[in-house]
Write an enzyme that holds these catalytic residues in place. Structure first.
Site, mmCIF file in Angstrom:
data_model
loop_
_atom_site.group_PDB
_atom_site.id
_atom_site.type_symbol
_atom_site.label_atom_id
_atom_site.label_comp_id
_atom_site.label_asym_id
_atom_site.label_seq_id
_atom_site.Cartn_x
_atom_site.Cartn_y
_atom_site.Cartn_z
ATOM 1 N N CYS A 1 -3.972 130.909 -51.872
ATOM 2 C CA CYS A 1 -5.050 131.249 -51.652
ATOM 3 C C CYS A 1 -5.681 130.691 -49.972
ATOM 4 O O CYS A 1 -4.986 130.667 -49.288
ATOM 5 C CB CYS A 1 -5.342 130.010 -52.617
ATOM 6 S SG CYS A 1 -4.694 128.271 -52.434
ATOM 7 N N ARG B 1 -17.618 123.985 -57.387
ATOM 8 C CA ARG B 1 -16.292 124.608 -58.642
ATOM 9 C C ARG B 1 -16.202 123.049 -58.333
ATOM 10 O O ARG B 1 -15.341 123.583 -59.587
ATOM 11 C CB ARG B 1 -15.121 125.180 -57.919
ATOM 12 C CG ARG B 1 -15.410 126.371 -57.268
ATOM 13 C CD ARG B 1 -14.164 127.387 -56.656
ATOM 14 N NE ARG B 1 -13.354 126.760 -57.202
ATOM 15 C CZ ARG B 1 -11.721 126.304 -56.779
ATOM 16 N NH1 ARG B 1 -11.642 127.119 -55.740
ATOM 17 N NH2 ARG B 1 -10.771 125.942 -57.201
ATOM 18 N N ARG C 1 0.985 128.250 -52.097
ATOM 19 C CA ARG C 1 0.678 127.794 -52.867
ATOM 20 C C ARG C 1 2.067 128.062 -53.811
ATOM 21 O O ARG C 1 0.883 128.857 -54.961
ATOM 22 C CB ARG C 1 -0.853 127.352 -53.459
ATOM 23 C CG ARG C 1 -1.558 126.279 -52.187
ATOM 24 C CD ARG C 1 -2.208 126.478 -52.959
ATOM 25 N NE ARG C 1 -2.673 125.292 -54.069
ATOM 26 C CZ ARG C 1 -3.940 124.561 -54.300
ATOM 27 N NH1 ARG C 1 -4.655 124.845 -53.889
ATOM 28 N NH2 ARG C 1 -3.308 123.454 -55.230
ATOM 29 N N ASP D 1 -7.235 115.948 -50.163
ATOM 30 C CA ASP D 1 -8.196 116.502 -50.742
ATOM 31 C C ASP D 1 -9.382 115.416 -50.348
ATOM 32 O O ASP D 1 -10.917 116.030 -50.302
ATOM 33 C CB ASP D 1 -8.626 116.419 -51.986
ATOM 34 C CG ASP D 1 -7.980 117.206 -52.785
ATOM 35 O OD1 ASP D 1 -7.470 118.551 -52.563
ATOM 36 O OD2 ASP D 1 -7.664 117.706 -54.098
ATOM 37 N N LYS E 1 -13.246 116.622 -62.525
ATOM 38 C CA LYS E 1 -12.603 117.364 -61.886
ATOM 39 C C LYS E 1 -11.389 118.039 -62.476
ATOM 40 O O LYS E 1 -10.523 118.567 -63.213
ATOM 41 C CB LYS E 1 -12.950 118.969 -60.744
ATOM 42 C CG LYS E 1 -12.449 120.243 -60.944
ATOM 43 C CD LYS E 1 -12.797 120.802 -59.650
ATOM 44 C CE LYS E 1 -12.208 120.710 -58.497
ATOM 45 N NZ LYS E 1 -10.390 121.103 -58.737
ATOM 46 N N ASN E 2 -10.517 117.392 -61.439
ATOM 47 C CA ASN E 2 -8.920 117.291 -61.286
ATOM 48 C C ASN E 2 -8.176 116.723 -62.562
ATOM 49 O O ASN E 2 -7.190 116.588 -62.978
ATOM 50 C CB ASN E 2 -8.024 116.280 -60.250
ATOM 51 C CG ASN E 2 -8.286 118.044 -59.078
ATOM 52 O OD1 ASN E 2 -8.881 119.177 -59.157
ATOM 53 N ND2 ASN E 2 -7.735 117.348 -57.526
HETATM 54 C C1 UD1 Z 1 -3.348 119.451 -57.521
HETATM 55 C C2 UD1 Z 1 -4.830 119.795 -57.018
HETATM 56 C C3 UD1 Z 1 -5.791 119.759 -55.359
HETATM 57 C C4 UD1 Z 1 -4.352 118.687 -55.025
HETATM 58 C C5 UD1 Z 1 -3.505 118.754 -54.847
HETATM 59 C C6 UD1 Z 1 -2.489 117.691 -54.003
HETATM 60 C C7 UD1 Z 1 -5.521 119.978 -59.240
HETATM 61 C C8 UD1 Z 1 -6.333 121.133 -59.889
HETATM 62 N N1 UD1 Z 1 -5.014 120.081 -57.886
HETATM 63 O O1 UD1 Z 1 -2.727 120.723 -56.359
HETATM 64 O O2 UD1 Z 1 -7.253 119.766 -55.616
HETATM 65 O O3 UD1 Z 1 -5.214 119.466 -53.343
HETATM 66 O O4 UD1 Z 1 -3.037 118.448 -55.783
HETATM 67 O O5 UD1 Z 1 -3.370 116.776 -53.887
HETATM 68 O O6 UD1 Z 1 -5.172 118.501 -59.466
HETATM 69 N N2 UD1 Z 1 4.375 123.554 -54.690
HETATM 70 C C9 UD1 Z 1 4.789 124.362 -54.204
HETATM 71 N N3 UD1 Z 1 5.395 125.056 -55.267
HETATM 72 C C10 UD1 Z 1 5.423 124.478 -56.780
HETATM 73 C C11 UD1 Z 1 3.859 123.634 -56.959
HETATM 74 C C12 UD1 Z 1 3.165 122.882 -55.368
HETATM 75 O O7 UD1 Z 1 5.725 123.973 -52.987
HETATM 76 O O8 UD1 Z 1 5.795 125.364 -57.987
HETATM 77 C C13 UD1 Z 1 3.556 122.783 -52.943
HETATM 78 C C14 UD1 Z 1 2.113 123.443 -52.890
HETATM 79 O O9 UD1 Z 1 2.552 124.794 -51.794
HETATM 80 C C15 UD1 Z 1 2.110 122.139 -51.668
HETATM 81 C C16 UD1 Z 1 2.610 120.886 -52.165
HETATM 82 O O10 UD1 Z 1 3.875 121.233 -53.198
HETATM 83 O O11 UD1 Z 1 2.386 122.362 -50.020
HETATM 84 C C17 UD1 Z 1 1.629 119.782 -53.470
HETATM 85 O O12 UD1 Z 1 1.053 120.675 -54.305
HETATM 86 P P1 UD1 Z 1 0.729 120.660 -56.192
HETATM 87 O O13 UD1 Z 1 0.524 118.834 -55.435
HETATM 88 O O14 UD1 Z 1 1.570 120.991 -56.816
HETATM 89 O O15 UD1 Z 1 -0.597 121.120 -55.615
HETATM 90 P P2 UD1 Z 1 -1.451 122.078 -56.532
HETATM 91 O O16 UD1 Z 1 -1.003 120.063 -58.228
HETATM 92 O O17 UD1 Z 1 -1.951 123.121 -56.529
#
Ligand code: UD1
Length: 420
Positions: A117, A400, A122, A308, A22-23
């Protein structure tokens, strides 16, 4: 609303084919916004999140053809709308991945802020800062991100991520492919799904090097073209079934899993007493249950232990001998499964970002529910090992991210059914 009913205590035996990730599929679908030719994706899982993103892309003007099983053909030729509305974005945070491609190819985008969420605040500040580094003008108002490219389009730049982010790395990779000149992404995320995206973009004519490392270099090109690309297997789904084998006292062979994408997780399983036999030539792994010992875990970005898989590993540790300290270092609020596991007899105490799990001899079935995808799967796993009946509510979370979960578990002997 559907629920999943499990009668625990049956050792699982057999083979589980692992679905496409999915990711990986979600950012790959967004790559269709970068071209006006067909992008054909194969090994696409049939999941609610995939359908939700399909609807979002369709309202932008992408045609989405899913007529063949596992295959999706997207065509961004007719893109006319650069707004991603709140009603669709709020259903899935990954919708923010349309931001980079829309600004890069269409010069502007208006994308709803996804909001918090279940697993934490996030924010999307890194997505925004990265696009600003490429020259985008960005303002936040009315709950939306308004982004505009400078005259002549986005410009390549060097951007260092202050913190590793999977989604922000993907957004910038997509955008930089069509920017003018060279972009360097330093401290980029290294998840296999990012490599899969970069390879697809290269097949579409992008020029990305450094794939697999934390420094990606992108030479922008004027236009991309049609391509066919296979989505990699879902390592989180595979990890979940590996725990299913271990927690049920069984033995499962997981097929379709490339080498090296679950190494840290398998190291922890082995340390816990589980036997893991990898067969890279056949892209398969056989996981056999053993006597369980407590093992400490700290979640980290790839190649570390995936956040995850934290909830699923915790379910296993509930039945180990000794104690396990599980530290969640990626998200600030990812222990919603703990109170539910405790209702099944687990002994867990949370101290800040860590959960101390003291192993117990048995879990007992109970009605449980969870507020996110991976927490829900940990409750299914606990149910497979528990005495008696477990009913997991809010099955839509599982829909999902786990393709055919009930069928796959039944095929290897689990007593599980979906009830309306
Ligand atoms: C993706 C995955 C999710 C997984 C996560 C971490 C998808 C669709 N989802 O989520 O399943 O749990 O990676 O491996 O691929 N953060 C910030 N600012 C930002 C972006 C992120 O502070 O602009 C923080 C987040 O709150 C979190 C950390 O960075 O604490 C990592 O998040 P991120 O790697 O961005 O996760 P996702 O891409 O949302």
């Amino acid at each position: 609303m559907d629920r999943i009913r499990i009668i625990g205590g049956k050792p699982l035996k057999g083979t589980v084919p692992i679905s496409g990730a999915k990711n990986a599929a979600l950012p790959l679908m967004c790559a269709s916004l970068l071209v006006d030719e067909p992008l054909e994706l194969t090994n696409v899982p049939d999941l609610v999140d995939i359908r939700t993103l399909g609807l979002l892309l369709e309202q932008h003007g992408v045609s989405v053809d899913r007529s063949a099983v596992g295959r999706m053909v997207l065509n961004g030729k007719g893109v006319h709308n650069t707004t991603a509305p709140y009603d669709l974005v709020r259903k899935m945070r990954a919708s923010i991945l349309v931001l980079g491609p829309l600004v890069a190819r269409h010069g502007k985008a208006k994308v709803s802020l996804p909001g918090g969420c279940a697993i934490g605040a996030r924010p999307v500040d890194l997505h925004i800062k990265g696009l600003q580094a490429l020259g985008a003008e960005i303002t936040l108002s009315d709950g939306y991100v308004h982004a505009e490219a400078p005259k002549g389009g986005l410009r390549g730049a060097k951007f260092t991520f202050p913190q590793v982010s999977v989604g922000a790395t993907e957004n910038l990779l997509l955008a930089a492919s069509l920017a003018q000149g060279e972009t360097q992404l330093i401290n980029a995320a290294r998840e296999p799904e990012i490599g899969n995206l970069a390879e697809c973009l290269n097949a579409m004519g992008a020029r990305i090097t450094g794939i697999g490392s934390d420094c990606l270099t992108i030479q922008g090109v004027e236009r991309l073209h049609s391509a066919t690309h296979r989505i990699i297997s879902d390592r989180i789904e595979a990890g979940t079934y590996a725990v299913a084998a271990a927690i049920s006292g069984g033995c499962l062979t997981l097929t379709g899993l490339p080498d090296g994408i679950l190494d840290s997780f398998f190291d922890h399983l082995i340390a816990a007493g589980v036997t893991v036999e990898q067969n890279p030539a056949a892209q398969s792994v056989t996981v056999t249950a053993g006597e369980l010992h407590g093992v400490d875990v700290v979640t980290k970005p790839f190649p570390g232990f995936a956040t995850d898989l934290q909830a699923q590993f915790m379910a296993l540790m509930c039945l180990s001998q000794g104690a396990s300290m599980i530290t969640e270092a990626v998200f600030e609020n990812r222990f919603m499964h703990v109170p539910e596991l405790m209702r099944m007899g687990a002994n867990i105490s949370i101290q800040g970002g860590s959960a101390l799990v003291r192993g117990v001899d048995d879990l007992t079935g109970a009605p449980v529910m969870a507020t996110d995808l991976r927490a829900s799967s940990s409750l299914v796993l606990a149910g497979l090992a528990a005495e008696g009946e477990t009913v997991v509510s809010r099955v839509y979370h599982l829909d999902r991210g786990y393709e055919f979960i009930v069928e796959k578990l039944r095929n290897v002997g689990a007593m599980v059914e979906r009830v309306a």
